[in-house]
Design an enzyme around this catalytic site. Structure first.
Site, PDB file in Angstrom:
ATOM      1  N   GLU A 346       0.485  -1.353   0.118  1.00 59.33           N
ATOM      2  CA  GLU A 346       0.431  -0.105  -0.071  1.00 59.33           C
ATOM      3  C   GLU A 346       1.162   1.193  -0.002  1.00 59.33           C
ATOM      4  O   GLU A 346       1.255   1.886  -1.251  1.00 59.33           O
ATOM      5  CB  GLU A 346      -1.249   0.231   1.119  1.00 59.33           C
ATOM      6  N   GLU A 626      -1.828   0.790  13.461  1.00 58.24           N
ATOM      7  CA  GLU A 626      -3.173   1.329  12.815  1.00 58.24           C
ATOM      8  C   GLU A 626      -4.684   1.140  13.465  1.00 58.24           C
ATOM      9  O   GLU A 626      -5.662   2.218  13.501  1.00 58.24           O
ATOM     10  CB  GLU A 626      -3.113   0.578  11.391  1.00 58.24           C
TER      11      GLU A 626
END
Length: 749
Positions: A346, A626
């Protein structure tokens, strides 16, 4: 711009030229370099700079950034032959990007552009530039990718390739690549460079018998290894952020292989991949000849060249570690583009993460040039999309099929609001109206588009929203299913952006615009209160995030205290554990503090049970996670497909720590006038913070003794002033210089 004719991987390009004679001495030589992919430039075998991963990642369709290097000292004397060389890699342009598994979104192969301008004593200028006469050759790099790593056969290495001694055998031609020179822009952001090296803290043996190196810190960069082994032997290094059951925890990487391979030359080899980077704390090494010693390996930390400006420290070591985690999270994710994460498939410039983290970033480091460069990419993407601010910048996702749950991509609250919130954070931090002037068209276009998305009621209550992303109660596989109603979150954000834009217009002297955007903000605010605030002050969906946003964004007229009381009640009922996601987390402690619930804010901050800011610290985290539970209490990795151990967004609480615990805030943009207002709590007995403002060094330190006596020392930079606000005493104006004050704090409630 040129590429290798036969398209070998990581090709080498070079040209021979003679420094012209008859024009006197060389007065100055400048090399302009850019490319699609990664480009390392060499002049007569010497690298022209310390930059790595250059020229970085921009919105290549509209902006291809170049760097100019003074190479006067590297250039040969007039009449001598020289070699100008470029070593290329796939990088962001030709390598893998996103989770799609696809590659080469911007270029089918790496290409380089160079223009050497040599100015002589008589004013003559010699130009050597990339063209069809250049030559190409395969390098020792057999494969390179930012996600997957680098494979290098050191037997093929030719250290003399960019010198006049380099062999001509096997060199082929090049092909010219179309380049619209209007895309070329000077690079504003600082370069990416090697920053420091970290040694091995532990050499571990996994249950399967593998050698794993622990560097003690989750970092971004690569390894440097020194090894001597049999020619043709292979050393393999795999990277990961965490261990699970004693082995590398690679599942969070998804399809990113994060593996470097080295085929040894048979001599003394130094191994450092230059065409990739990894996010890791642990590295598994296989194929090492003999016994691996810790001193043979070091981790090279890589990120944008940023100047540290702000610091924080206090008596609570868990909070100090949390703050360190925020700093390392910024460092690892500011590798040219401010990304969400630096390790998996990502590593994208998600706008929502930066929208909420920008104030923290602007305190910790001078990020103004990096973010102004990024905002120029945002503006370019936005202009090409009729005013829509994408989810990521640069927007490679426009080439990728979107998950069906996201629907057709459209402007999204928080994420797209980065167009307004980021330049405003820079204005507050630095007081330079130029950043607002540059961003103003983008800010206006965003709010214009949001206005067009409002329902007839004046609410932003339709279309896909990320909402309070990663609310800890959301299912692992559906992080957008938060308790906070999407319409409440989006409408609150629409109000904040319109109101902020009105303020920006006023700063820039755009009075008509200021009135227009102010009226829009008022209309949205009225609609919010009519639709979402009950007669008893309850906000629709009745959860911490909606109260935090309503309070901090100024949406509640006379209901602020009731909202604060309800927020404090909800936090207490939740056991002082986090109940907010990306949208609410940056504002919940401020909302509690503003409404007289400082003790509740501290209890929320200092909670160690999951979910909380300090739970990851108790689990050994060295960066911000996260998810609140990226690792579960039993040491297993969160079962969701999406989890990262280096994401800065939830670390936005550091902004509250700077302003409330240390007591440093800006009363006027750029800290021309500062607010010094430490608010002790949570059993913290001392704290200190310092900030290099545009005007000079601002510092605050305080101590609280056993009798509740608070002593504060303040250093105010020349040409500025500060308002000292302490409990139990009237406000005091402080001029430049060093000051000491004391007061008696009230007993804890």
């Amino acid at each position: 711009m040129i590429a290798a004719e036969s398209a070998p991987n990581a090709p080498l390009l070079r040209t021979r030229f003679t420094v012209e004679a008859g024009h006197g001495p060389v007065r100055r030589a400048v090399l302009h370099v850019t490319g699609l992919g990664l480009v390392e430039a060499f002049l007569d075998g010497a690298p022209v700079s310390d930059d790595v991963l250059a020229p970085g990642w921009s919105s290549y369709e509209w902006r291809l950034r170049y760097r100019s290097h003074d190479v006067t000292q590297l250039l040969a004397a007039p009449g001598a032959e020289s070699v100008l060389g470029l070593a290329l890699g796939n990088g962001w342009a030709a390598g893998r990007l996103t989770w799609s598994g696809e590659r080469a979104y911007y270029a089918d192969a790496p290409a380089g552009f160079a223009q050497l301008e040599v100015e002589f004593g008589d004013g003559h200028v010699q130009v050597v530039a990339t063209d069809g006469s250049w030559r190409s050759h395969a390098s020792a790099v057999l494969a390179d990718d930012l996600y997957d790593g680098q494979t290098t056969d050191l037997r093929l290495l030719d250290p003399a390739w960019a010198t006049t001694a380099g062999s001509e055998e096997g060199w082929g031609g090049v092909r010219e690549v179309d380049l619209d020179t209007a895309r070329l822009v000077p690079r504003l952001a600082p370069p990416v460079r090697r920053q420091e090296v970290l040694g091995v803290q532990q050499v571990l043996t996994s249950p399967s018998g593998r050698t794993i190196l622990d560097f003690g810190q989750n970092l971004v960069g690569r390894l440097r290894l020194r090894v001597r082994g049999e020619a043709g032997a292979e050393v393999v290094v795999r990277h990961a952020e965490v261990l699970e059951d004693g082995e590398l925890g690679v599942r969070p990487l998804r399809t990113a292989r994060a593996t470097d391979r080295w085929i040894l030359s048979g001599g003394d080899d130094v191994l450092e991949p230059t065409l990739t980077f990894h996010g890791f704390r642990y590295a598994e090494v296989t194929g090492w000849p003999g016994e691996l010693a810790a001193e043979d390996v070091e981790a090279v930390v890589v990120h944008s060249q940023l100047r540290r400006t702000g610091t924080f420290e206090c008596s609570d070591e868990l909070l100090n570690q949390l703050h360190s985690n925020v700093v390392w999270g910024l460092r690892g994710n500011f590798v040219d583009v401010p990304t969400d994460c630096p390790q998996r498939d990502e590593r994208l410039g998600w706008t929502g993460d930066l929208a909420v983290f920008a104030p923290t970033a602007a305190y910790l480091y001078d990020v103004s040039d990096l973010l102004r460069d990024w905002l120029a990419d945002l503006a370019a993407e936005q202009a090409a999309a009729a005013g829509k601010v994408p989810f990521v910048v640069p927007d490679v996702l426009k080439y990728v099929p979107h998950p069906p749950e996201f629907g057709e991509p459209e402007t999204a609250a928080v994420w797209s609001d980065a167009a307004v919130w980021v330049p405003w954070a820079l204005w507050q931090a630095h007081g330079d109206p130029a950043v607002l002037r540059q961003a103003y068209p983008s800010m206006s276009a965003h709010v214009d588009r949001v206005e067009g998305l409002l329902s007839d009621t004046g609410l932003w209550d339709t279309g896909f929203q990320f909402g309070d992303w990663l609310d800890p109660t959301a299912p692992p596989d559906a992080p957008f299913k938060a308790k906070a109603d999407n319409g409440v979150v989006a409408t609150a954000c629409a109000y904040r952006s319109a109101h902020t834009l009105a303020e920006a217009a006023a700063v820039l002297g755009e009075d008509a615009d200021a009135a227009r955007w102010g009226a829009l903000a008022e209309r949205i605010g009225t609609a919010f209160r009519e639709a979402y605030v009950d007669a008893d002050g309850r906000v629709h969906s009745d959860c911490p995030t909606v109260y935090a946003l309503a309070i901090e964004f100024g949406l509640l007229d006379g209901d602020v205290q009731r909202a604060g009381d309800r927020l404090a009640q909800l936090v207490a009922e939740g056991g002082h554990r986090i109940a907010t996601g990306f949208a609410g987390t940056p504002y919940v402690t401020d909302a509690l503090t503003r409404t007289g619930h400082l003790d509740t804010a501290y209890r929320l901050l200092l909670q160690t049970q999951c979910p909380s800011w300090l739970y990851p610290v108790t689990m050994g985290a060295t960066t911000i996670w996260e998810r609140w539970d990226s690792m579960l209490p039993d040491g297993s990795i969160n079962p969701g497909e999406m989890t990262s151990f280096n994401h800065y967004a939830l670390g936005a609480v550091a902004d509250w720590m700077h302003r409330t615990v240390a007591g440093i805030a800006a009363l006027e943009p750029g800290y021309a006038r500062a607010l010094v207002a430490p608010q002790p709590g949570g059993g913290i007995t001392w704290a200190k913070g310092a900030l290099d403002t545009p005007h000079g060094h601002l510092a605050v330190s305080w101590q609280l003794d056993q009798d509740g006596e608070l002593t504060v020392e303040v250093e105010v930079p020349a040409g500025t002033s500060a308002l000292l606000r302490l409990p139990g005493r009237p406000d005091e104006e402080l001029g430049a210089g060093t000051h000491t004050a004391s007061t008696r704090t009230p007993a804890p409630a």
